[in-house]
Scaffold this motif. Structure first.
Motif, PDB file in Angstrom:
ATOM      1  N   GLU A   1       0.818  -1.209   0.000  1.00 45.31           N
ATOM      2  CA  GLU A   1       0.000   0.000   0.000  1.00 45.31           C
ATOM      3  C   GLU A   1       0.854   1.262   0.000  1.00 45.31           C
ATOM      4  O   GLU A   1       1.973   1.279   0.524  1.00 45.31           O
ATOM      5  N   LEU A   2       0.290   2.314  -0.569  1.00 46.84           N
ATOM      6  CA  LEU A   2       0.859   3.644  -0.429  1.00 46.84           C
ATOM      7  C   LEU A   2       0.354   4.226   0.876  1.00 46.84           C
ATOM      8  O   LEU A   2      -0.855   4.255   1.129  1.00 46.84           O
TER       9      LEU A   2
ATOM     10  N   ILE B   1       4.773   7.124   1.922  1.00 47.13           N
ATOM     11  CA  ILE B   1       5.618   6.046   2.395  1.00 47.13           C
ATOM     12  C   ILE B   1       5.029   4.733   1.914  1.00 47.13           C
ATOM     13  O   ILE B   1       3.843   4.670   1.567  1.00 47.13           O
ATOM     14  N   ILE B   2       5.837   3.675   1.857  1.00 49.07           N
ATOM     15  CA  ILE B   2       5.324   2.350   1.492  1.00 49.07           C
ATOM     16  C   ILE B   2       4.899   1.622   2.759  1.00 49.07           C
ATOM     17  O   ILE B   2       5.578   1.698   3.789  1.00 49.07           O
ATOM     18  N   GLY B   3       3.792   0.894   2.683  1.00 50.66           N
ATOM     19  CA  GLY B   3       3.337   0.098   3.805  1.00 50.66           C
ATOM     20  C   GLY B   3       3.066  -1.342   3.401  1.00 50.66           C
ATOM     21  O   GLY B   3       2.619  -1.609   2.282  1.00 50.66           O
ATOM     22  N   ASN B   4       3.355  -2.274   4.307  1.00 52.97           N
ATOM     23  CA  ASN B   4       3.035  -3.683   4.128  1.00 52.97           C
ATOM     24  C   ASN B   4       2.044  -4.071   5.219  1.00 52.97           C
ATOM     25  O   ASN B   4       2.399  -4.161   6.392  1.00 52.97           O
ATOM     26  N   ASP B   5       0.798  -4.262   4.814  1.00 48.79           N
ATOM     27  CA  ASP B   5      -0.289  -4.588   5.728  1.00 48.79           C
ATOM     28  C   ASP B   5      -0.548  -6.092   5.663  1.00 48.79           C
ATOM     29  O   ASP B   5      -1.416  -6.553   4.930  1.00 48.79           O
ATOM     30  N   LEU B   6       0.240  -6.870   6.434  1.00 46.34           N
ATOM     31  CA  LEU B   6       0.019  -8.320   6.447  1.00 46.34           C
ATOM     32  C   LEU B   6      -1.399  -8.624   6.916  1.00 46.34           C
ATOM     33  O   LEU B   6      -1.897  -8.008   7.865  1.00 46.34           O
TER      34      LEU B   6
ATOM     35  N   THR C   1      -1.919   3.570  -8.340  1.00 49.20           N
ATOM     36  CA  THR C   1      -2.833   4.339  -7.494  1.00 49.20           C
ATOM     37  C   THR C   1      -3.925   5.010  -8.318  1.00 49.20           C
ATOM     38  O   THR C   1      -4.879   5.544  -7.750  1.00 49.20           O
ATOM     39  N   SER C   2      -3.815   4.968  -9.640  1.00 52.60           N
ATOM     40  CA  SER C   2      -4.875   5.511 -10.493  1.00 52.60           C
ATOM     41  C   SER C   2      -6.164   4.709 -10.350  1.00 52.60           C
ATOM     42  O   SER C   2      -7.247   5.190 -10.711  1.00 52.60           O
ATOM     43  N   GLN C   3      -6.062   3.475  -9.821  1.00 53.90           N
ATOM     44  CA  GLN C   3      -7.237   2.625  -9.646  1.00 53.90           C
ATOM     45  C   GLN C   3      -7.981   2.904  -8.341  1.00 53.90           C
ATOM     46  O   GLN C   3      -9.023   2.302  -8.064  1.00 53.90           O
ATOM     47  N   LEU C   4      -7.440   3.791  -7.536  1.00 59.40           N
ATOM     48  CA  LEU C   4      -8.034   4.094  -6.233  1.00 59.40           C
ATOM     49  C   LEU C   4      -9.394   4.763  -6.404  1.00 59.40           C
ATOM     50  O   LEU C   4      -9.552   5.697  -7.192  1.00 59.40           O
TER      51      LEU C   4
END
Length: 298
Positions: A147-148, A162-167, A228-231
């Motif tokens: 995720e952004l 920032i980059i995020g990793n949402d396990l 992120t254009s798909q958001l």
């Protein structure tokens, strides 16, 4: 312009990496102090840092030479769910037996005025680049969610990305949506990094490519990209709901959702390595390890 934090003489050192990859040390050890000093002078962080380094020479090192730390020690990481069509479809698949009149709760939240926002992690649970994440030992279907992330100051202003990793545990949440906290929050279930890209230096945050790669025994077993254009929702909209009737800590991070979902027959395993790349921010790399059951502390 990217803010990084690295270990220097056993202490945390904030630095800035410019577009030509030159690195300049800053006289600060954390992001919140930089934001506070810039705010006190009614300057953007970008302008403040440019002033700080204008008469300075870069350090004689590349970013690959540094031991990177988590770029911001945020008190809380929040997350938004079902903000992409791909996420909606995946969540519906997990909970297909929960359908009511052919419409699930995930369909409803995807179209609703109010977004889904939940607390993902706290300061002590959030890890940085190259640190080991953990898998729950009571789940058989676990995946990363690339995720952004939005870095937000106490004035509810987005100041960086920032980059995020949402396990996430797809089986636990699929069993019952009320199990969301257990499907999302546990020791070592979230990482952020490797840098903070200042908002002024991103031309269009809705045109960023996110790529997730997973390696197992040095073999690439998953590789997928999205944009992120798909958001479906705008970042300001998500922030506006986060701050409603809420106390906002300085430097909170809000993950904006994912459009990358591994195949339904895929689950993370011991010693898998996850890479999440957004070229403007860098690559967030973490290995995962199965959690060992520990005795409860009373």
């Amino acid at each position: 312009m990217n803010l990084i934090r690295y270990k220097k003489a056993e202490k945390a050192q904030m630095a800035v990496m410019t577009e030509d990859l030159a690195i300049y040390d800053l006289s600060f050890s954390d992001f919140q102090e930089i934001d506070a000093r810039a705010s006190a002078r009614e300057m953007s962080i970008h302008s403040f840092i440019k002033e700080q380094i204008q008469d300075q020479l870069p350090i004689n090192k590349k970013i690959s030479d540094l031991e990177l730390l988590i770029p911001i020690e945020t008190e809380e990481v929040w997350a938004a769910g079902v903000t992409y069509q791909k996420s909606r479809m995946a969540r519906n698949y997990e909970s297909s037996h929960q359908e009511l009149n052919n419409e699930t709760c995930y369909d409803k939240v995807y179209h609703a005025e109010r977004p889904e926002i939940f607390l993902k992690s706290t300061r002590k649970r959030t890890l940085g680049p190259n640190q080991q994440l953990y898998l729950r030992n009571d789940s058989n279907w676990q995946v990363p969610e690339p995720e952004l992330g939005l870095v937000i100051n106490h004035q509810a202003k987005i100041v960086g990305y920032i980059i995020g990793n949402d396990l996430s545990c797809r089986d636990i949440e699929g069993e019952n949506p009320l199990y969301l906290p257990q499907a999302k929050v546990w020791k070592g279930s979230c990482s952020i990094g490797p840098s903070i890209r200042l908002v002024e230096t991103v031309e269009n945050p809705y045109d960023l490519t996110i790529t997730c790669r997973i390696y197992r025994k040095n073999e690439l077993v998953f590789n997928q990209s999205s944009s992120t254009s798909q958001l479906k929702r705008k970042f300001d909209e998500l922030v506006s709901y986060l701050v409603k009737n809420n106390e906002l800590f300085d430097g909170v991070v809000l993950l904006s959702g994912t459009a990358i979902v591994p195949p339904d027959d895929f689950t993370l395993q011991d010693d898998d390595h996850i890479e999440i790349e957004i070229p403007e921010i860098g690559t967030l790399t973490n290995a995962v390890k199965m959690m060992v059951e520990q005795a409860a502390h009373c």
